[in-house]
Write an enzyme that holds these catalytic residues in place. Structure first.
Site, PDB file in Angstrom:
ATOM      1  N   ASP A 137      -7.852  -7.328   0.660  1.00 10.78           N
ATOM      2  CA  ASP A 137      -6.914  -7.534   1.762  1.00 10.78           C
ATOM      3  C   ASP A 137      -7.599  -7.124   3.049  1.00 10.78           C
ATOM      4  O   ASP A 137      -8.501  -6.292   3.043  1.00 10.78           O
ATOM      5  CB  ASP A 137      -5.643  -6.698   1.576  1.00 10.78           C
ATOM      6  CG  ASP A 137      -5.864  -5.251   2.020  1.00 10.78           C
ATOM      7  OD1 ASP A 137      -5.533  -4.929   3.177  1.00 10.78           O
ATOM      8  OD2 ASP A 137      -6.396  -4.457   1.225  1.00 10.78           O
TER       9      ASP A 137
ATOM     10  N   ASP B 221       0.849  -1.188   0.000  1.00 10.95           N
ATOM     11  CA  ASP B 221       0.000   0.000   0.000  1.00 10.95           C
ATOM     12  C   ASP B 221       0.887   1.242   0.000  1.00 10.95           C
ATOM     13  O   ASP B 221       2.101   1.149   0.145  1.00 10.95           O
ATOM     14  CB  ASP B 221      -0.975  -0.017   1.170  1.00 10.95           C
ATOM     15  CG  ASP B 221      -0.296  -0.004   2.529  1.00 10.95           C
ATOM     16  OD1 ASP B 221       0.901   0.328   2.593  1.00 10.95           O
ATOM     17  OD2 ASP B 221      -0.951  -0.324   3.526  1.00 10.95           O
ATOM     18  N   SER B 222       0.284   2.397  -0.163  1.00 10.72           N
ATOM     19  CA  SER B 222       1.077   3.618  -0.344  1.00 10.72           C
ATOM     20  C   SER B 222       1.500   4.269   0.960  1.00 10.72           C
ATOM     21  O   SER B 222       2.369   5.135   0.968  1.00 10.72           O
ATOM     22  CB  SER B 222       0.279   4.626  -1.163  1.00 10.72           C
ATOM     23  OG  SER B 222      -0.823   5.120  -0.407  1.00 10.72           O
TER      24      SER B 222
ATOM     25  N   CYS C 199      -7.421 -28.231  11.641  1.00 11.97           N
ATOM     26  CA  CYS C 199      -8.679 -28.958  11.800  1.00 11.97           C
ATOM     27  C   CYS C 199      -8.510 -30.470  11.657  1.00 11.97           C
ATOM     28  O   CYS C 199      -9.367 -31.227  12.130  1.00 11.97           O
ATOM     29  CB  CYS C 199      -9.706 -28.444  10.790  1.00 11.97           C
ATOM     30  SG  CYS C 199     -10.316 -26.780  11.188  1.00 11.97           S
TER      31      CYS C 199
END
Length: 375
Positions: free
Chosen positions: A271, A93-94, A314
């Site tokens: 995200d 991301d920026s 699981c």
């Protein structure tokens, strides 16, 4: 030779799309969920476990990494991929959202954002050009343009002014990205649509971004407190405002039912910190909805977290054991809960890809909604 960036759509079902993004470090199947690796790690998981869960790509945070350990230091290690031991694509991301949400004493101007680090109070300036430089030093595969993300509920005047500034910053991001010719030749740049909840503002934003030209397009400014109904209201029109032949990325989303609803509206990438953060706090996501393993009712429960899940957690451990680990504060509890959640999110994306490919996404969506109980 592997392509710098190519997106192909293999199937559609209504507005939902299944496809593949091809890049030099590998293919990304869409719809895709990107686990968040805030500080050069997907918290509580080793990179090999993240990949084994089905993730094709992870996200790194420019703001956190520029402060610690610094982009320049990671460049000396050969970039973020080598630093953390992940050899597949990384989107960064920026830094714009984190600057505004985490930093104290921020001062915005046309140039960028001046701020104090939340770690040590040191002063920094983040501009579109500096954001591109940092992401280049990290060696990011998908670089995000620098933008301004206003909070939910801003008035129309503020929303318009913020969107227009983000578009000016998008043009500067494009120029800054292109200036790093060697990195630009092997990576991609995404623009970010803004405009709050306003359809006309978002249409103007999309038109500006398309004119600048990007490899993909993100829908920004959502998941900031507006609620699911308002978010879906925007997604009823926003994806169609963006080019159909490019990936559409909804930033910061979200809960499993958010993902299903967004895919139904034409979104390709997501995200969110939710599966990892929730795992560390004792919440597991299952096909029947989330459950809090801390609850006393699980102390004697010998069943797995989710009987229909095939993840390593699981297949080996019981709810009772996980309850014990989490209540005792054992590190393994956070690790196993996180591992299950990342597997569940990736299984959900695969189920949606399969449903789109076979033309039964509407049925999948209906079945999911009937079974999944939102907390």
């Amino acid at each position: 030779m592997k392509p710098r960036f190519a997106f192909s759509i293999s199937a559609t079902d209504g507005a939902a799309r299944a496809g593949v993004i091809a890049m030099q470090r590998g293919e990304i199947r869409t719809p895709a969920f990107m686990p968040v690796g805030t500080a050069a790690t997907v918290k509580a998981m080793r990179p090999a476990e993240v990949r084994a869960a089905g993730a094709d790509i992870i996200l790194g945070n420019t703001y956190h990494l520029m402060l610690r350990p610094t982009a320049e230091r990671m460049a000396r290690f050969g970039g973020l991929h080598k630093f953390m031991g992940w050899d597949r694509p990384i989107l960064t991301d920026s830094g714009g959202y984190q600057v505004m949400s985490l930093s104290a004493l921020t001062k915005q101007s046309e140039e960028g954002v001046a701020f104090k680090s939340h770690l040590d109070g040191s002063r920094h300036m983040l501009t579109p050009e500096r954001s591109m430089e940092i992401q280049r030093l990290l060696g990011s595969d998908i670089v995000m343009a620098f933008d301004e993300c206003p909070p939910a509920g801003v008035d129309a005047r503020r929303a318009e002014a913020s969107m227009e500034r983000s578009m000016r910053w998008a043009a500067r991001s494009r120029a800054g990205f292109d200036a790093g010719e060697e990195h630009a030749a092997r990576s991609a740049l995404f623009g970010i649509q803004q405009g709050s909840l306003d359809e006309k503002l978002r249409a103007r934003s999309a038109a500006t971004l398309i004119d600048i030209g990007f490899d993909g397009y993100a829908i920004g400014g959502l998941a900031v407190g507006e609620g699911q109904a308002a978010m879906f209201g925007v997604l009823d029109f926003a994806p169609a405002q963006l080019p159909a032949d490019r990936p559409r990325y909804l930033m910061g989303v979200g809960k499993p039912d958010d993902l299903v609803g967004a895919v139904a509206r034409g979104v390709d990438m997501f995200d969110c910190v939710l599966p990892t953060r929730s795992g560390r706090n004792g919440q597991a996501f299952t096909w029947d909805g989330p459950l809090n393993i801390r609850n006393a009712k699980f102390a004697d429960d010998q069943e797995p977290l989710d009987a229909s899940c095939g993840c390593p957690v699981c297949t080996i451990w019981s709810r009772g054991y996980l309850h014990h680990l989490v209540r005792a504060g054992e590190m393994l509890g956070a690790m196993l809960m996180t591992q299950h959640n990342i597997h569940f999110y990736q299984d959900l994306m695969q189920a949606m890809r399969d449903a789109i490919t076979t033309g039964r996404f509407a049925a999948f969506r209906s079945d999911f909604a009937a079974r999944y109980r939102r907390a």
